[in-house]
Write an enzyme that holds these catalytic residues in place. Structure first.
Site, PDB file in Angstrom:
ATOM      1  N   GLU B 210       0.852  -1.183   0.000  1.00 29.04           N
ATOM      2  CA  GLU B 210       0.000   0.000   0.000  1.00 29.04           C
ATOM      3  C   GLU B 210       0.883   1.227   0.000  1.00 29.04           C
ATOM      4  O   GLU B 210       2.110   1.122   0.156  1.00 29.04           O
ATOM      5  CB  GLU B 210      -0.952  -0.007   1.193  1.00 29.04           C
ATOM      6  CG  GLU B 210      -0.253  -0.044   2.535  1.00 29.04           C
ATOM      7  CD  GLU B 210      -1.212  -0.244   3.714  1.00 29.04           C
ATOM      8  OE1 GLU B 210      -2.102  -1.102   3.620  1.00 29.04           O
ATOM      9  OE2 GLU B 210      -1.049   0.456   4.708  1.00 29.04           O
ATOM     10  N   HIS B 248      11.273  17.077   4.581  1.00 28.41           N
ATOM     11  CA  HIS B 248      11.896  16.562   3.368  1.00 28.41           C
ATOM     12  C   HIS B 248      12.561  15.217   3.623  1.00 28.41           C
ATOM     13  O   HIS B 248      12.911  14.510   2.706  1.00 28.41           O
ATOM     14  CB  HIS B 248      12.952  17.543   2.871  1.00 28.41           C
ATOM     15  CG  HIS B 248      12.447  18.942   2.832  1.00 28.41           C
ATOM     16  ND1 HIS B 248      11.702  19.421   1.781  1.00 28.41           N
ATOM     17  CD2 HIS B 248      12.537  19.952   3.724  1.00 28.41           C
ATOM     18  CE1 HIS B 248      11.363  20.672   2.033  1.00 28.41           C
ATOM     19  NE2 HIS B 248      11.851  21.022   3.205  1.00 28.41           N
TER      20      HIS B 248
HETATM   21  N1  LIG Z   1      14.127  34.212  11.925  1.00 31.19           N
HETATM   22  C1  LIG Z   1      14.607  34.309  10.694  1.00 31.19           C
HETATM   23  N2  LIG Z   1      15.554  35.224  10.400  1.00 31.19           N
HETATM   24  C2  LIG Z   1      16.053  35.331   9.159  1.00 31.19           C
HETATM   25  N3  LIG Z   1      15.692  34.578   8.127  1.00 31.19           N
HETATM   26  C3  LIG Z   1      14.742  33.635   8.341  1.00 31.19           C
HETATM   27  C4  LIG Z   1      14.163  33.450   9.627  1.00 31.19           C
HETATM   28  N4  LIG Z   1      13.284  32.432   9.526  1.00 31.19           N
HETATM   29  C5  LIG Z   1      13.330  32.021   8.248  1.00 31.19           C
HETATM   30  N5  LIG Z   1      14.198  32.724   7.523  1.00 31.19           N
HETATM   31  C6  LIG Z   1      14.542  32.518   6.094  1.00 31.19           C
HETATM   32  O1  LIG Z   1      13.430  31.974   5.386  1.00 31.19           O
HETATM   33  C7  LIG Z   1      13.752  30.714   4.819  1.00 31.19           C
HETATM   34  C8  LIG Z   1      12.572  29.778   4.894  1.00 31.19           C
HETATM   35  O2  LIG Z   1      12.138  29.635   6.229  1.00 31.19           O
HETATM   36  P1  LIG Z   1      11.772  28.239   6.888  1.00 31.19           P
HETATM   37  O3  LIG Z   1      12.862  27.305   6.640  1.00 31.19           O
HETATM   38  O4  LIG Z   1      11.410  28.492   8.298  1.00 31.19           O
HETATM   39  O5  LIG Z   1      10.424  27.814   6.148  1.00 31.19           O
HETATM   40  P2  LIG Z   1      10.099  26.837   4.919  1.00 31.19           P
HETATM   41  O6  LIG Z   1      10.324  27.546   3.653  1.00 31.19           O
HETATM   42  O7  LIG Z   1       8.697  26.340   5.121  1.00 31.19           O
HETATM   43  O8  LIG Z   1      11.063  25.653   5.068  1.00 31.19           O
HETATM   44  P3  LIG Z   1      11.263  24.362   4.123  1.00 31.19           P
HETATM   45  O9  LIG Z   1      11.561  24.834   2.748  1.00 31.19           O
HETATM   46  O10 LIG Z   1      12.414  23.702   4.806  1.00 31.19           O
HETATM   47  O11 LIG Z   1      10.009  23.577   4.179  1.00 31.19           O
HETATM   48  C9  LIG Z   1      14.949  30.220   5.600  1.00 31.19           C
HETATM   49  O12 LIG Z   1      15.733  29.351   4.816  1.00 31.19           O
HETATM   50  C10 LIG Z   1      15.671  31.513   5.959  1.00 31.19           C
HETATM   51  O13 LIG Z   1      16.526  31.883   4.924  1.00 31.19           O
END
Ligand SMILES: Nc1ncnc2c1ncn2[C@@H]1O[C@H](COP(=O)(O)OP(=O)(O)OP(=O)(O)O)[C@@H](O)[C@H]1O
Ligand SMILES: [Mg+2]
Lengths: 379, 294
Positions: B210, B248
């Protein structure tokens, strides 16, 4: 159970994993108040249980209150891959020198926890995995031995992290493993794990999946539900101990055992029908579970016919028949039911149904015939 | 022949005094399985319809020569019961219990495989049936007769469905093995394929998978390299809505997204025919083996 980013970060903090400090917010005003408290620049982050938020505009950096207001307004209510954003997480923006990837996952193949580390974290880790799998260092952990300091160092060296952060990155991995074990998670993922210009290691994202079967040992985690992401019918089913997934069609489906229910969906679709739901009444379905299941299925107004496909092992067909009779007394369905009972106590079950002679209930002997009949009845 | 359970099986049920434990143990005995003991701590000295109940599994082994245990205790105590059986020297542990915490399962599995004394089937599985010989678990045996088709499946009810389609075409079974759908199955497709390959009675193997995980993909590679008998597969969930992917890590580990289509493609690429419905599986079996004699 999948956690939202901020719920995961709260677990992290409990185990000493460094995370930016932040506040949750459910409205634009709450978001601005949170940003004012945290200071600028700050990150405004959509809280939905799915990855790839950054790429889809669900994460923005605000330099001042006005930007915080704009970003919060744009992100709240946004649709991210089918999920509506009801909640934000506002946290201090970090300065980023490097973005790494780290995770601990249940590897079903190896039947052991797998720890992964890569220096090529950030938003394209899947592409890295496909194009350059060697860029991800992996290590299976013997759960009886646990994750030792040397494991952390080995992974850090193999992944090629900057020499000055080998030790703190290794320690970070040990803490993530500690979260995985003590919270009984099946996934702990940090992407990105960042190195700041001051050479501090910090978790900027958190994706945590907890094992539902162990929540009885973690009552505080059992409270961490994301009610806003649940469909009301799915919640009703969940509260009654049924596994229900809403689909788009008009044929209500009930079966026992996930495999058989999935197979039933395939066969109904093959017969030209459109299932309205997936509902697994589970092993040993008792009469009251059947009553609940009928209520949940019929609470979807699109349902025009219902298929019961039961092959009893631990489930007893006589119990199912009794439950159906009870459900008809209580719910008085207005749509036809096709019932197929096979397996444990099937003769008794079919006899009970024949005697009850319920209105609009058809019995069929095989799954194919039952699917054909329900498709015909649903029109 | 057959695999795993037969006339030499001497069964002890843990959790025998619970209502499900009693019901299914007695059904197994009615089928002809040698049920030699039950275990419920604190109820030693009692009996369940003539089956002696002991306080510990070690006693059931000592006094009754039990060699197979069926685990029917509630989820939070099940891993403990599995490990008790292992330490008592039970060779085959069949865990029916559903809902065992994943980390408990992991620990139990690791200990069992490290010690190398016992085989665990399940948890969260329907058990093993060798028609005409023995039934250990909850498989409704009346639907199946002795024959040359070995069946292995991740899902309980789907096993019955596919087995029943085969029976309607006149096929019987050497053994039917439910390996369960939990994250850490004690025995996986590859283990059971190995046993069927070596079993002279089995001439065709039906494998039911499945969506989720990559057990089917790994089995496909194994079949290509090590299985000479014909294999027919079935995968449930072609029309299942794509599950939302949290992180992932899952995809990185398996390199697959666990969809039915991906699994079917992996199997077909290795020359395994995949039925699109349970009925089609029986038809494929017929095309491989011919119409059964009776
Ligand atoms: N607190 C923060 N300060 C600065 N940049 C941030 C912060 N939080 C997130 N980012 C930037 O935003 C990007 C994406 O955020 P995050 O990884 O939390 O979410 P996502 O896109 O849902 O992740 P994924 O692609 O792993 O599913 C990070 O790779 C980072 O570059
Ligand atoms: Mg991320």
């Amino acid at each position: 159970m999948d956690l939202l980013e901020y719920q995961g970060k709260m677990l992290f903090a409990r185990h000493g994993v460094p995370v930016p400090s932040g506040r949750p917010a459910r409205s634009v005003d709450e978001a601005v108040a949170a940003a004012e408290e945290i200071g600028y620049p700050c990150a405004v982050k959509a809280q939905v249980q799915i990855g790839g938020r950054g790429k889809l505009g669900g994460i923005k950096i605000a330099a001042d209150a006005q930007q915080a207001r704009e970003h919060a307004g744009a992100i709240l209510g946004m649709d991210i891959r089918g999920l509506t954003v009801y909640e934000l997480w506002i946290e201090g923006a970090s300065q980023i020198a490097s973005e790494y990837y780290a995770s601990v996952v249940f590897d079903r193949g190896a039947k052991a926890p797998l720890v992964m580390l890569s220096t090529r974290g950030g938003m394209d880790i899947e592409a890295v995995a496909e194009e350059d799998p060697d860029a991800i260092a992996m290590l299976h952990v013997d759960p009886l031995l646990g994750f030792q300091a040397f494991h952390g160092r080995r992974l850090a060296f193999e992944a090629g992290v900057d020499a000055d952060v080998v030790r703190p990155v290794g320690e970070m991995l040990a803490k993530l493993y500690e979260v995985f074990i003590s919270e009984e998670a099946t996934l702990v993922e940090v992407n990105p794990l960042i190195i700041t210009p001051e050479r501090e290691v910090r978790a900027l994202d958190a994706k945590v999946t907890l094992d539902n079967n162990s929540l009885f040992r973690h009552p505080e985690n059992a409270e961490l539900r994301d009610l806003s992401a649940e469909d009301p019918q799915e919640r009703m089913a969940h509260d009654r101990g049924l596994t229900y997934v809403k689909l788009d069609g008009n044929i209500g489906i009930l079966g026992n055992g996930a495999g058989l229910v999935m197979s039933t969906l395939d066969v109904v679709k093959g017969a030209g029908g459109e299932p309205a739901n997936f509902l697994d009444a589970g092993g040993g379905s008792k009469a009251d579970a059947i009553v609940s299941a009928v209520e949940v299925i019929l609470s979807d107004p699109k349902v025009e016919a219902v298929l019961f496909n039961i092959f009893g092992g631990i489930t007893r067909c006589d119990e199912v028949a009794r439950g159906l009779i009870e459900a008809f007394e209580l719910v008085k369905p207005q749509v036809p039911f096709v019932v197929r009972l096979d397996g444990t106590n099937d003769k008794q079950g079919r006899a009970i149904l024949a005697q009850a002679n319920l209105p609009g209930v058809y019995t069929e002997a095989t799954m194919d015939a039952a699917a054909a009949k329900v498709v015909e009845l649903a029109g | 022949m057959s695999i795993l359970v037969d006339q030499s099986t001497r069964l002890v049920t843990t959790g025998i005094t619970g209502s499900e434990g009693t019901f299914h143990t007695l059904r197994n005995r009615d089928y002809g399985t040698q049920v030699v003991a039950g275990v419920t701590p604190g109820k030693g000295g009692q009996n369940v319809d003539g089956i002696p109940v002991f306080n510990t599994i070690a006693e059931a082994v000592d006094k009754q020569g039990a060699n197979t245990a069926m685990i029917f205790v509630p989820p939070r105590f099940a891993a403990d019961s599995i490990l008790e059986a292992e330490e008592a020297g039970i060779e085959l542990i069949i865990a029916i219990t559903e809902g065992i915490p994943a980390h408990d399962e992991l620990r139990a599995f690791q200990i069992i495989s490290k010690n190398g004394r016992a085989r665990l089937i399940g948890p969260n599985c329907p058990g093993v049936l060798s028609p005409g010989k023995a039934n250990v678990g909850i498989i409704p045996a009346a639907f199946f007769k002795q024959g040359n088709v070995g069946v292995v499946s991740r899902s309980g009810t789907l096993t019955y469905q596919v087995g029943n389609e085969l029976a309607q075409q006149g096929f019987g079974n050497s053994s039917i093995v439910g390996i369960g759908g939990d994250p850490v199955p004690g025995t996986d497709f590859i283990d059971v394929l190995t046993l069927f390959e070596a079993d002279p009675e089995t001439e065709l193997i039906v494998m039911c998978g499945e969506i989720g995980g990559d057990a089917e993909e790994r089995a496909a590679d194994f079949i290509a390299a090590h299985v000479t008998k014909p294999v027919v597969a079935y995968i449930a969930g072609f029309t299942a809505p794509p599950g939302k992917q949290m992180g992932h890590a899952g995809a990185i580990v398996s390199g697959s997204h666990g969809t039915a289509a991906a699994k079917a493609a992996a199997l077909e690429a290795k020359g395994v025919d995949v039925g699109r419905t349970p009925t089609e599986v029986a038809q494929l079996a017929m095309s491989k083996l011919g119409t059964p004699a009776n």
